[in-house]
Write an enzyme that holds these catalytic residues in place. Sequence first.
Site, PDB file in Angstrom:
ATOM      1  N   THR A 409       0.856  -1.165   0.000  1.00  0.00           N
ATOM      2  CA  THR A 409       0.000   0.000   0.000  1.00  0.00           C
ATOM      3  C   THR A 409       0.900   1.226   0.000  1.00  0.00           C
ATOM      4  O   THR A 409       2.098   1.122   0.177  1.00  0.00           O
ATOM      5  CB  THR A 409      -0.905  -0.046   1.253  1.00  0.00           C
ATOM      6  OG1 THR A 409      -1.614  -1.280   1.250  1.00  0.00           O
ATOM      7  CG2 THR A 409      -1.899   1.084   1.309  1.00  0.00           C
ATOM      8  N   ASN A 429      -3.458  -3.526  -3.254  1.00  0.00           N
ATOM      9  CA  ASN A 429      -3.441  -4.674  -2.353  1.00  0.00           C
ATOM     10  C   ASN A 429      -2.070  -5.341  -2.395  1.00  0.00           C
ATOM     11  O   ASN A 429      -1.202  -4.973  -1.631  1.00  0.00           O
ATOM     12  CB  ASN A 429      -4.567  -5.666  -2.618  1.00  0.00           C
ATOM     13  CG  ASN A 429      -4.894  -6.491  -1.376  1.00  0.00           C
ATOM     14  OD1 ASN A 429      -4.623  -6.077  -0.259  1.00  0.00           O
ATOM     15  ND2 ASN A 429      -5.477  -7.665  -1.566  1.00  0.00           N
TER      16      ASN A 429
END
EC number: 2.3.2.2
Length: 608
Positions: A409, A429
Amino acid sequence: MLGFPRPPPCAMSMRPTARILGCALLLVVGVFALPAWTSAPNASRPGSSSGTAGPAPVPEYAENGMVVSAKKRASQAGVSMLKKGGNAVDAAVATGFALAVVHPYAGNLGGGGFMVVRMPDGSVTTIDHREDAPSGATQDVYLDDDGNAVRQRSRRGYLASGVPGTVAGLLTALDEHGTLDRATVMAPAIRLAEEGFPLPHTMAEDLNDRYEAFAEFSATKKYFTKGRASAEYRAGERFVQSDLARTLKRIRDKGKAEFYEGRTASLIAEQFQANGGLIDAQDLAEYEAVERDPVTATYRGYEVHSMGPPSSGGVAIAQLLNAAEMRDIDQMGFNSSATAHYIGEAMRRVFADRAKWLGDPDHVEVPTEGLIQKDYMRERMASFDSSRITPTDSVRAGEPMLAGESMETSHYSVADSSGMAVSVTTTLNSGYGSKVMIDGAGFFMNNEMNDFVLKPGVPNQFGLSGTKRNLVAPDRRMVSSMSPTIVETPEGELSLVIGAPGGSTIITTTFQVIMNVIDHGMDIEQAVTAGRIHHQWKPRHLSHEEFALSRDAVRNLRARGWEVTEGVFGGIPRWGRAQGLRVTQSGDEGRVFYGGSDPRANGAAVGF
């Protein structure tokens, strides 16, 4: 008080020239008064991730505004907006689009995220641009004929992606709260894509290491490899992304409609439908970013604003702060065994609550207000024993009153001279998301479907479990750990803008940075550098970074019954890569900005 020594005046409030002279003098004096941990190789030096002795890091200083992000060029893009007279939202949007170019590992057009915005008048709002599940997404898609979860389907390839929200989120923020036009804020990103940028050594190596994964998909192989494993990227070579530049120009000219209904939307829908994916043209056309109220908590008089559901971050941070407020964390000591034991127990309870109660508030009832009540957390901690861990099997979710992420992230923090601040966490993700690129558009798609519960009891890639509240379902947003956060002083002034990547460690990292500043008196660079611990209920071990806990602390924790391990998620030694800034009032100078970029990665704090 444990932790880093408080920074000298040269690091905090002097003007640049005075700081240089002051620091030189203090350096001479300082060599005769080094802190004790510089000569104790087995001790845990607070803030060290390498265990080596040396001077404490000094935060970046600015008097007009600050941007802290995972990449220097992205931070510079944001600051260029402040220099043009733009506000913090203009700078955040420019930073976000630039990250999509220079940080394809996590920066993105094909992902989503959360944004917390503090207005100059002190009011706070949030923008939820988390991905949606496509209309064709059902639980059965991710199960085999025997009803077992097929995890790979939600991690790689066309079934792994939710409908992306980044473009909608950034442009919604710009339309509602920015001052500059799209052409201005997107210009740096377009230039970086069109003209290219020199590949950093770490990025070149990473692309080469991922050749096999990229080569599985024809468009990804075309854009992010040189066609064969033996042809490698070299550090310093110019990396040009022409199709991405064209995509950005279309968005610049036509706005959100281009990405969700125009040429880019057609490319996404056609390629997903041709390859067995779920996203179609209607899914894209119906996507909207949602403005929501923040989750707000207090901690020792400070006011903490973070993201509400479908993020679990704001709720979890509020709960952890409520627990910490019941103890004198400063006197207990930075990362002492007593502190680690207490906050580890709090983390176990909070993540048990996360697993049971969190979901998309547009589809299930989430007892947010009950979970963040101070009395609720006091009740949850009532079983705490200072000498022993609570038996693992007895740690379950609580019963609050109902109201009537990845290691891959990216976070960035922005503040301007008016007191406006923006905290943004965005993600694909996994690193490079699903590994699928959109041919003709030049960007990666996310693999956020893995953040749903594929089947109750089956953990996702970060070991997080959940209940039917977070099951795969059409149009539902998956639960996230992303925790963009803004903190105000007891007097209501802007104090701290913080967040981090790191899957489930996002929550505990952000929590510990706030404690480091408020309880241990660290400056922002020290606070994001300091060693961290983590517990998420399941799996059962208490994780710590190398040198985060002394050998004595580890022995004392094991004597209390803890299973203590170094590293998370199978041995990742360091985590978090927090990006934060601190704002103080400095007499006649007004606001002064200090930026802290986590040394665990090569981000940058840039101000002016």
